[in-house]
Enzyme design. Structure first.
Site, mmCIF file in Angstrom:
data_model
loop_
_atom_site.group_PDB
_atom_site.id
_atom_site.type_symbol
_atom_site.label_atom_id
_atom_site.label_comp_id
_atom_site.label_asym_id
_atom_site.label_seq_id
_atom_site.Cartn_x
_atom_site.Cartn_y
_atom_site.Cartn_z
ATOM 1 N N LYS A 97 45.667 48.589 45.467
ATOM 2 C CA LYS A 97 45.793 47.279 44.816
ATOM 3 C C LYS A 97 44.680 46.302 45.206
ATOM 4 O O LYS A 97 44.327 45.423 44.412
ATOM 5 C CB LYS A 97 47.157 46.662 45.139
ATOM 6 C CG LYS A 97 48.306 47.372 44.440
ATOM 7 C CD LYS A 97 49.636 46.711 44.713
ATOM 8 C CE LYS A 97 50.761 47.479 44.033
ATOM 9 N NZ LYS A 97 52.082 46.887 44.250
ATOM 10 N N ASP A 133 53.362 42.196 39.893
ATOM 11 C CA ASP A 133 54.341 42.148 40.989
ATOM 12 C C ASP A 133 54.691 40.684 41.268
ATOM 13 O O ASP A 133 55.866 40.309 41.330
ATOM 14 C CB ASP A 133 53.776 42.766 42.275
ATOM 15 C CG ASP A 133 53.531 44.252 42.158
ATOM 16 O OD1 ASP A 133 54.350 44.935 41.525
ATOM 17 O OD2 ASP A 133 52.522 44.731 42.706
HETATM 18 P P1 NAD Z 1 54.777 47.177 53.679
HETATM 19 O O1 NAD Z 1 54.803 48.305 54.630
HETATM 20 O O2 NAD Z 1 53.490 46.776 53.039
HETATM 21 O O3 NAD Z 1 55.346 45.873 54.415
HETATM 22 C C1 NAD Z 1 56.571 45.845 55.103
HETATM 23 C C2 NAD Z 1 56.509 44.744 56.163
HETATM 24 O O4 NAD Z 1 57.804 44.613 56.742
HETATM 25 C C3 NAD Z 1 55.542 45.069 57.302
HETATM 26 O O5 NAD Z 1 54.703 43.952 57.509
HETATM 27 C C4 NAD Z 1 56.456 45.324 58.492
HETATM 28 O O6 NAD Z 1 55.868 44.950 59.725
HETATM 29 C C5 NAD Z 1 57.638 44.458 58.153
HETATM 30 N N1 NAD Z 1 58.906 44.853 58.783
HETATM 31 C C6 NAD Z 1 59.424 46.098 58.879
HETATM 32 N N2 NAD Z 1 60.615 46.049 59.479
HETATM 33 C C7 NAD Z 1 60.863 44.739 59.767
HETATM 34 C C8 NAD Z 1 61.939 44.054 60.378
HETATM 35 N N3 NAD Z 1 63.022 44.707 60.818
HETATM 36 N N4 NAD Z 1 61.863 42.712 60.501
HETATM 37 C C9 NAD Z 1 60.769 42.044 60.062
HETATM 38 N N5 NAD Z 1 59.717 42.643 59.476
HETATM 39 C C10 NAD Z 1 59.766 43.980 59.334
HETATM 40 O O7 NAD Z 1 55.864 47.520 52.582
HETATM 41 P P2 NAD Z 1 55.958 46.878 51.118
HETATM 42 O O8 NAD Z 1 55.090 47.628 50.199
HETATM 43 O O9 NAD Z 1 55.784 45.409 51.231
HETATM 44 O O10 NAD Z 1 57.470 47.268 50.707
HETATM 45 C C11 NAD Z 1 58.588 46.665 51.344
HETATM 46 C C12 NAD Z 1 59.837 46.946 50.517
HETATM 47 O O11 NAD Z 1 59.687 46.328 49.256
HETATM 48 C C13 NAD Z 1 60.073 48.434 50.223
HETATM 49 O O12 NAD Z 1 61.445 48.692 50.309
HETATM 50 C C14 NAD Z 1 59.624 48.591 48.796
HETATM 51 O O13 NAD Z 1 60.305 49.626 48.120
HETATM 52 C C15 NAD Z 1 60.019 47.250 48.224
HETATM 53 N N6 NAD Z 1 59.266 46.860 47.027
HETATM 54 C C16 NAD Z 1 59.988 46.468 45.944
HETATM 55 C C17 NAD Z 1 59.337 46.070 44.804
HETATM 56 C C18 NAD Z 1 60.123 45.659 43.597
HETATM 57 O O14 NAD Z 1 59.533 45.571 42.515
HETATM 58 N N7 NAD Z 1 61.400 45.368 43.732
HETATM 59 C C19 NAD Z 1 57.926 46.064 44.758
HETATM 60 C C20 NAD Z 1 57.230 46.449 45.905
HETATM 61 C C21 NAD Z 1 57.921 46.854 47.037
#
Ligand code: NAD
Length: 309
Positions: A97, A133
């Site tokens: 991205k 997004d």
């Molecule tokens: P990512 O790995 O880029 O980011 C996740 C972040 O969460 C990281 O910075 C990590 O350090 C933090 N984290 C993890 N556990 C934590 C906790 N217990 N407390 C605080 N922070 C914590 O992941 P992402 O791509 O941002 O995806 C995150 C979630 O969002 C996934 O479940 C993904 O499926 C979902 N998502 C949904 C959509 C949608 O359209 N609904 C779109 C994108 C991602």
């Protein structure tokens, strides 16, 4: 996410270009999803079923870079191949991205501000990047919780989804946004980037601070993987929630996360991750085809897909 990419050598355009096409004649729209681990994505069936309902020919294929042995750094070449092979558009996802930005001829201002693109249109004027997004979360929030107070909002998770959601929250009038991540440096980096590009204060805090932040919040948006089938649980204690606080989760597998179940039991209004996932697809579909999809029909389809084992 690094905000230095905002300075990438791309031309920013305020106008949304004419949709890519399609089809020069009567051939179907040809669209791809490029990234790693894209096999299980629900986006292809969502787009194709909606196209069928609208009477449009539409072929949507995943292109998994890992499976094909293509280094994501070669995304610029992938764009050229796709254009030359007659694709109308690509959705791009992790880890492309940000990598895709320097290879685009123009970037929509919202995507340029965020420094990330998830939709690339092949137009007669060149490649144009958008980010549905961030506009998808904005549309979801406005459609389901438009009247909800946005004085103090806590964002939990400063990764890819969190960055897109944070921009949307600020565009939607959040007065005080606090970014929290288990990785405190990541929360600080995102808060700093948001403050610079929106010209206003954005706070960062450690996960431990959620004990004080959640009870004082008007809204909490959860953007970590916690709550997914393979990461059960909640990122914070749901007992901290007050009934007047609204709660949004971006996790959509499952739709009913432990966080949302706990929030509803506490009397909170909630927004599940299916809304962002669908509005992301709605935005991309409309950009690609020029036809407005039926968001409610797509949401019902997503719910059916998520429930299918
Ligand atoms: P990512 O790995 O880029 O980011 C996740 C972040 O969460 C990281 O910075 C990590 O350090 C933090 N984290 C993890 N556990 C934590 C906790 N217990 N407390 C605080 N922070 C914590 O992941 P992402 O791509 O941002 O995806 C995150 C979630 O969002 C996934 O479940 C993904 O499926 C979902 N998502 C949904 C959509 C949608 O359209 N609904 C779109 C994108 C991602």
């Amino acid at each position: 996410m690094s905000d230095t990419l905002i300075d990438a050598p791309v031309v920013t355009t305020a106008a949304t270009p004419a949709p890519a096409t399609g089809p020069e004649s009567s051939r179907p729209f040809l669209v791809g999803l490029v990234g790693t681990g894209v096999g299980p994505s629900l986006t292809p069936p969502l787009h194709m079923a909606e196209a069928e309902a609208l009477g449009l020919g539409y072929v949507y294929r995943t292109v998994d870079l890992t499976e094909r042995g293509i280094d994501p750094a070669r995304i610029g070449e992938v764009l050229r191949w796709a254009r030359d092979l007659g694709f109308d558009a690509l959705n791009v996802t992790h880890p492309c991205k940000q990598l895709v930005l320097p290879h685009l001829d123009a970037v929509d201002p919202v995507a340029a501000a965020l420094g990330a693109v998830n939709t690339v249109l092949f137009t007669p004027q060149g490649t144009v990047g958008h980010n549905t997004d961030t506009t998808g979360f904005e549309a979801a929030l406005r459609s389901e919780l438009d009247d909800a107070p946005r004085g103090r909002v806590v964002l939990v998770g400063a990764g890819g989804a969190g960055s897109a959601v944070a921009d949307a929250l600020l565009r939607c009038g959040t007065a005080l946004l606090t970014v929290v991540d288990v990785d405190a440096g990541r929360a600080q980096d995102l808060a700093g980037a948001l403050a610079r590009r929106h010209g206003r204060a954005v706070d960062a805090a450690s996960s431990a601070a959620l004990t004080d932040l959640v009870p004082a919040a008007d809204g909490v948006v959860h953007c970590t993987p916690v709550g997914m089938a393979e990461h059960p649980g909640t990122a914070f204690d749901v007992a901290l929630l007050r009934p007047t606080t609204w709660v949004a989760d971006v996790v959509y597998r499952p739709l009913e996360t432990e966080l949302l179940l706990g929030a509803r039991a506490a009397g909170c209004r909630t927004l599940d991750g299916g809304h962002m996932a669908v509005h992301q697809a709605v935005g991309a579909f409309e950009l690609i085809t020029g036809h407005r999809p039926d968001a409610a029909r797509m949401l019902a389809h997503l719910r059916a897909l998520v429930r299918t084992p």
